[in-house]
Design an enzyme around this catalytic site. Structure first.
Site, PDB file in Angstrom:
ATOM      1  N   ASN A   1       0.772  -1.170   0.005  1.00  0.00           N
ATOM      2  CA  ASN A   1       0.190  -0.021   0.057  1.00  0.00           C
ATOM      3  C   ASN A   1       0.834   1.200   0.107  1.00  0.00           C
ATOM      4  OD1 ASN A   1      -0.544   1.963   2.656  1.00  0.00           O
ATOM      5  ND2 ASN A   1       0.233  -0.042   3.329  1.00  0.00           N
TER       6      ASN A   1
ATOM      7  N   CYS B   1       6.575   5.316   8.411  1.00  0.00           N
ATOM      8  CA  CYS B   1       5.780   5.400   7.207  1.00  0.00           C
ATOM      9  C   CYS B   1       6.686   5.360   6.000  1.00  0.00           C
ATOM     10  CB  CYS B   1       4.639   6.425   7.210  1.00  0.00           C
ATOM     11  SG  CYS B   1       3.739   6.336   5.715  1.00  0.00           S
TER      12      CYS B   1
END
Lengths: 305, 241
Positions: free
Chosen positions: A68, A130
């Site tokens: 993702n 992230c």
């Protein structure tokens, strides 16, 4: 039979926590099942200002998982505190974990500070891993000094325990864990996604719009178990283990590796009832394995060695 | 959303690389909604629009585009599949009297159920279908029974030469609302050519299909919207291409 665990003085009825980014702000899953069965919930990663995130495509399938590259889409901390958390509280009675991302020390500090007034949040999970935000996120999670300084800055303004979510995209995960512990972290969660890529063989181009993304899912599980096993022996703060957990068996394995609680991520995306099933299966499995208190198995893999 | 097991009744090729699968199972589906099938040995579920649903039999139409859909062609009758059903929103047919339905390629699939809805309510819709070439045409006879059909092919091997947008502009059609489904460049062309008086059925790569992952969020005039949750049907005026 005891499945409850305690994190920073907060009692969770079981160690199962949906992972940030796979459960939205929780309330939408209440349409599927009673989410009060969950130990806690880690909310969608939140930044100071609203973000749309990356262009589509953001998703690419992989063997035993997916990549993702959402890019921290979220409505911003003000809306999370004033709208999303109140919506969740109508359908969930336990306290939750807020997940904070950022591009600069100042942004992390301001966002963390904004959660101080939120009594329904019992801890902050600091996302320094992230892989999908340019110039931020993971940049804080791959350098020991930068990570330590960020944790110190955040600790100075927060009235809540700080959990630091570590990236597996490092040479030495133990060194990173020790650095954030020195910086004052109250807990560690690991592992975030592995940076990965898929290429469409018809076009020869990366599938994901921003080329790379984070790989998660079952394929990650053995890597996560190993990293939790190593970190748990090197630090004295509690660890929340995650990475490919899909079953109650995986939960016990991760806790035996040294995790005090676990987060379930990608499995929620393919099985909307995944966490409910894991919570239901857990005591049955414990009974089979003659485990009366789940706390007794934390770190069994190295404590018995 | 509803999770259920569905039994495969048939799975056959109906056009070049285009398949029809019929599955049996009790659910409630409206035109424009979609289902997600969990295929053996594939991690993510795959979203498919409702081609037709009646008497507990679901028809989906799919094109072979990758490994997943290729494996899907090998699924045999009597096999059972795990399905998430009743996903997404649906087409709005309120007060529509002369609709035009525009499909590009496999985008014709959800329009078949919609055309049936109109036909059953006494309205014969106009259906404009665009395909790359004649061999890819599917469901033409079925559409003809319930609609006035115009076909276009990119190479001119059947019907009007051109794409679905060309066919609409060349046919001088009168309508009070349009409904379109196809790839994003086609929908962009439709919005530009026909304006805002219509609905677009969007597609996107999805992870979950029920609003959890934000993998399919698009930007609209009303803010960020998930194709899987607030869509897949959007008012044409809202979509920002």
């Amino acid at each position: 039979m005891n499945t409850s665990v305690t994190l920073f003085g907060n009692v969770l009825k079981n160690p199962v926590i949906p992972a940030s980014g796979t459960f939205g702000f929780g309330y939408e899953f209440a349409e599927f099942y009673d989410i009060n069965c969950l130990g806690s919930i880690s909310l969608k990663g939140t930044t100071l200002l609203p973000r749309y995130g990356n262009p589509l495509p953001r998703i690419a399938e992989c063997p035993n998982g997916l990549i993702n590259a959402i890019g921290l889409q979220n409505p911003g901390v003000e809306a999370v505190v004033n709208e999303e958390i109140p919506k969740l509280k109508k359908v969930y009675s336990s306290k939750v974990i807020a997940n904070v991302g950022g591009h600069s020390v100042e942004e992390y500090v301001e966002t963390v500070k904004a959660f101080n007034i939120c009594d329904d949040v019992f801890a902050i999970e600091l996302n320094i891993s992230c892989p999908n935000v340019t110039g931020g996120g993971m940049a804080f999670g791959v350098d020991e000094n930068i990570a330590r300084n960020l944790v110190q800055a955040v600790k100075a303004v927060s009235n809540k325990p700080i959990i630091v979510k570590l990236s597996p995209n490092v040479t030495d995960i133990v060194a990173m864990a020790k650095a954030v512990e020195q910086g004052g972290a109250d807990g560690i969660s690991l592992i975030n996604t592995l940076v990965g890529m898929r290429i469409d063989v018809k076009s020869g181009k990366p599938i994901i719009s921003v080329k790379k993304g984070g790989y998660s899912g079952k394929g990650l599980f053995p890597v996560a178990v190993r990293m939790v096993f190593e970190v748990a022996q090197a630090v004295s703060i509690p660890i929340i283990g995650m990475g490919g957990i899909s079953t109650a068996t995986d939960v016990l394995e991760m806790m035996m590796a040294g995790a005090s609680a676990v987060m379930v991520g990608s499995q929620n995306l393919i099985e909307p009832f995944a966490c409910q099933k894991i919570v239901n299966d857990l005591p049955l499995l414990m009974e089979k394995l003659n485990i009366t208190d789940i706390n007794q198995i934390i770190g069994r893999a190295f404590k018995n060695a | 959303m509803k999770q259920l097991k569905m039994t495969v009744l048939s799975n056959r090729e109906v056009g070049l690389n285009t398949y029809e699968m019929k599955l049996q199972g009790a659910t409630t589906l409206k035109s424009g909604q979609f289902v997600e099938l969990l295929l053996p040995n594939h991690y993510l579920r795959r979203p498919f629009s409702v081609g037709f649903y009646k008497n507990n039999i679901l028809t989906i139409l799919y094109k072979v585009l990758g490994e997943g859909t290729l494996d899907m062609t090998l699924i045999k009758p009597n096999e059972t599949l795990d399905v998430l059903s009743e996903l997404g929103n649906s087409f709005d047919k309120t007060n529509v009297k002369s609709p035009i339905l525009i499909g590009g390629g496999i985008g014709a699939a959800p329009l078949f159920n919609l055309a049936n809805d109109f036909f059953e309510s006494g309205i014969t819709p106009t259906v404009v279908l665009g395909f790359k070439t004649k061999s890819e045409i599917f469901y033409l006879e079925k559409f003809k029974k319930i609609a006035n059909v115009i076909v276009a092919t990119d190479d001119g091997s059947f019907g009007i030469k051109g794409n679905a947008v060309d066919a609409v502009t060349q046919s001088d059609l009168s309508y009070d609302k349009y409904y379109a489904c196809g790839v994003m460049p086609m929908l962009k062309g439709i919005q530009k050519t026909l304006g805002n008086n219509g609905e677009l059925s969007l597609e996107a790569r999805m992870a979950c299909g029920f609003g959890a992952c934000m993998g399919c969020s698009i930007q609209t005039t009303k803010g960020n919207r998930r194709v899987c949750k607030e869509g897949a049907i959007f008012n044409a005026a809202e979509v920002i291409f």
